[in-house]
Design an enzyme around this catalytic site. Structure first.
Site: not given
Length: 140
Positions: A10-12
């Site tokens: 979920d983390c770019g």
């Protein structure tokens, strides 16, 4: 060669780091640390290998950092580790391990420093930021 990434899909930043690793020709071991947090001993090893303290690895944004009052200097390293293990979202990410070192890949291009093949060709992050241009020059 084995490369491991402690990853949050979920983390770019984590997704960009994973893409850089793959573009370098490596298929890393991907550990989704929120589902499978490292054991305490491993977390201590990773922190030491990065030359950090547990407090320096704490993530504030999107975590219970404020409600747990983790900014208070009263917490010891051991207590901070306890919080990280109880709430893995407090572990900043992504952490990448390679035979050339261990790095907190923030920004994501920091991973290039520990990849055996740093000549990965052009690379642009998800948000459009150019990391390596068409001529192979790293943009800082």
């Amino acid at each position: 060669m084995t490369v491991t990434i402690y990853h949050n899909p979920d983390c770019g930043t984590s997704r960009n780091t994973l893409a850089i690793i793959r573009q370098s020709g490596e298929e890393p071991e991907v550990i989704e640390y929120l589902k499978d947090p490292p054991p305490r001993e491993r977390l201590v090893e990773l922190i030491a290998a990065m030359g950090m303290t547990p407090r320096e690895l704490l993530r504030e944004k999107g975590t219970p950092y404020a409600e747990l009052k983790l900014g208070d200097p009263k917490w010891s390293d051991d207590e901070i580790l306890d919080f990280m293990l109880a709430h893995p979202i407090l572990i900043n990410r992504p952490i990448v391990v390679s035979p050339l070192g261990v790095v907190l890949a923030r920004p994501s291009e920091a991973v290039l420093d520990i990849l055996p093949n740093r000549d990965i060709g052009p690379f642009t992050k998800e948000d459009g930021e150019v990391v390596i241009d068409a001529s192979g020059r790293r943009i800082i």
